[in-house]
Enzyme design. Structure first.
Site, PDB file in Angstrom:
ATOM      1  N   ASP A 126     -12.867  -6.817  -2.266  1.00  0.00           N
ATOM      2  CA  ASP A 126     -13.670  -6.278  -3.198  1.00  0.00           C
ATOM      3  C   ASP A 126     -14.251  -7.478  -4.103  1.00  0.00           C
ATOM      4  OD1 ASP A 126     -13.010  -3.678  -2.489  1.00  0.00           O
ATOM      5  OD2 ASP A 126     -11.126  -3.564  -3.988  1.00  0.00           O
ATOM      6  N   ALA A 151      -6.001   4.965  -0.520  1.00  0.00           N
ATOM      7  CA  ALA A 151      -6.006   5.292   0.643  1.00  0.00           C
ATOM      8  C   ALA A 151      -4.379   5.507   1.204  1.00  0.00           C
ATOM      9  CB  ALA A 151      -6.396   4.112   1.377  1.00  0.00           C
ATOM     10  N   HIS A 162      -8.100  -2.818   3.451  1.00  0.00           N
ATOM     11  CA  HIS A 162      -7.416  -3.950   2.871  1.00  0.00           C
ATOM     12  C   HIS A 162      -6.165  -4.441   3.798  1.00  0.00           C
ATOM     13  CE1 HIS A 162      -9.738  -4.446  -0.783  1.00  0.00           C
ATOM     14  NE2 HIS A 162      -9.919  -3.118  -0.832  1.00  0.00           N
ATOM     15  N   GLU A 186     -19.093   2.444  -2.846  1.00  0.00           N
ATOM     16  CA  GLU A 186     -18.410   1.197  -3.384  1.00  0.00           C
ATOM     17  C   GLU A 186     -19.203  -0.054  -3.015  1.00  0.00           C
ATOM     18  OE1 GLU A 186     -14.358   1.085  -2.200  1.00  0.00           O
ATOM     19  OE2 GLU A 186     -13.861   3.031  -3.050  1.00  0.00           O
ATOM     20  N   SER A 192      -5.735   2.055   5.018  1.00  0.00           N
ATOM     21  CA  SER A 192      -6.818   1.261   4.101  1.00  0.00           C
ATOM     22  C   SER A 192      -7.165  -0.173   4.736  1.00  0.00           C
ATOM     23  CB  SER A 192      -5.544   0.698   2.825  1.00  0.00           C
ATOM     24  OG  SER A 192      -6.478  -0.238   2.068  1.00  0.00           O
ATOM     25  N   GLN A 244       0.983  -1.078  -0.140  1.00  0.00           N
ATOM     26  CA  GLN A 244      -0.211  -0.005  -0.034  1.00  0.00           C
ATOM     27  C   GLN A 244       0.933   1.277  -0.077  1.00  0.00           C
ATOM     28  OE1 GLN A 244      -3.309  -0.067  -0.302  1.00  0.00           O
ATOM     29  NE2 GLN A 244      -3.451   1.995  -0.314  1.00  0.00           N
ATOM     30  N   HIS A 254     -17.387  -3.296  -2.107  1.00  0.00           N
ATOM     31  CA  HIS A 254     -16.108  -3.353  -0.908  1.00  0.00           C
ATOM     32  C   HIS A 254     -16.697  -3.812   0.191  1.00  0.00           C
ATOM     33  CE1 HIS A 254     -12.672  -1.739   1.192  1.00  0.00           C
ATOM     34  NE2 HIS A 254     -13.620  -2.034   2.176  1.00  0.00           N
TER      35      HIS A 254
END
Length: 301
Positions: free
Chosen positions: A217, A203, A210, A266, A208, A182, A269
């Site tokens: 996602d 992000a 994630h 989103e 983030s 990231q 997500h």
């Protein structure tokens, strides 16, 4: 010297013979030696210069010295219009300076951990229970971005199975992202567009979802509209909006809540928070920020 025109009949002593030869009388001393005339190609330098045409004496165009680069107005304009990009080291420094003002979460391993633009994970945080869910992905096998934390992975398998039973085939697009990944991704965007613009679509490292190992996602199995706004109108998105909470997932960035979440809608997500919290958030039509009572000041004004 006309009186010496006929040197052979004049009574002059022989001592003067040499002088008479110099005056042009060749009868006594013979013809005076003459200098050989050099061929035109080897004529003295002075003669050559006189025969040169004026334009030929000018320097050849190739011999001209080019003006300095900074003296070219066109190039100067281009430099002003296209400033050099920041080097990677500068982009990273800008990111680190910005991260210094973001709050660090106290319990990064919590299933209900809140990570957003105001709250970040610890610098070296990495989930310890990451596994590969047994579900279809649009990613290559063994890609690290397939991983989820163990509890979330089991819930995702149940969710995919239920969707398939209802005639909806789902696929994973991207799940876990390491902090290193990231950071490199965001710094690349900063180098390209600057910090402020990069934050509008990516992000900041540590913020983030994630990176928690609890977010993924998803798309349809055909990959159409994956992670794009057109996914909202698909049958897959509609099924998720209705059933995701039954398996402990929420649509993390719902429509109309952009001022609170900091991100656009989103529908692809998903964030795992556990079935109890997910069902309550769905029933109230709220966000994770609102559920935890941590709403950004800018959104509550």
């Amino acid at each position: 010297m006309k009186r010496f025109a006929n040197c052979t009949n004049h009574p002059i002593i022989l001592v003067t013979a040499a002088l008479l030869a110099l005056s042009g009388c060749s009868g006594l001393a013979g013809p005076a030696p003459q200098e050989k005339t050099a061929p035109p190609a080897t004529a003295p330098e002075q003669t050559k210069q006189k025969s040169v045409k004026p334009e030929e004496s000018k320097p050849a165009p190739s011999a001209k010295t080019a003006p300095p680069a900074e003296a070219k107005p066109d190039e100067a304009k281009q430099t002003e219009a296209q400033p050099p990009k920041k080097p990677p080291a500068t982009a990273a420094a800008d990111t680190e300076a910005m991260l210094a003002d973001i709050e660090v979460v106290a319990e990064p391993a919590s299933m209900a951990v809140l990570v957003n633009k105001q709250r970040k994970l610890p610098e070296n945080y990495t989930p310890t229970d990451l596994v590969f869910p047994n579900v279809p992905y649009l990613l290559p096998k063994k890609s690290e971005k397939r991983k989820l934390r163990k509890e979330a992975a089991a819930a995702l398998e149940a969710l995919f199975a239920a969707a398939k039973a209802d005639g909806v085939s789902l696929a994973g697009v991207s799940a876990y992202r390491s902090h290193t990944y990231q950071k490199a991704l965001f710094n690349r965007y900063v180098q390209k567009d600057g910090v402020e613009k990069a934050r509008t679509y990516s992000a900041v490292p540590g913020t983030s979802e994630h990176e928690t190992g609890l977010a993924i996602d998803v798309s349809g199995i055909d990959g159409k509209c994956a992670a794009t706004s057109c996914f909202a109108d698909t049958k897959e998105a509609k099924w998720l909006a209705e059933h995701a909470q039954e398996y402990g997932f929420i649509i993390r960035y719902p429509e109309g809540k952009e001022a609170i979440t900091g991100y656009m809608y989103e529908p692809w997500h998903l964030r795992y928070v556990g079935t109890e919290i997910a069902k309550e958030i769905k029933a109230q039509g709220i966000t994770l920020e609102e559920y935890l009572g941590v709403v950004p000041a800018s959104a509550s004004e």
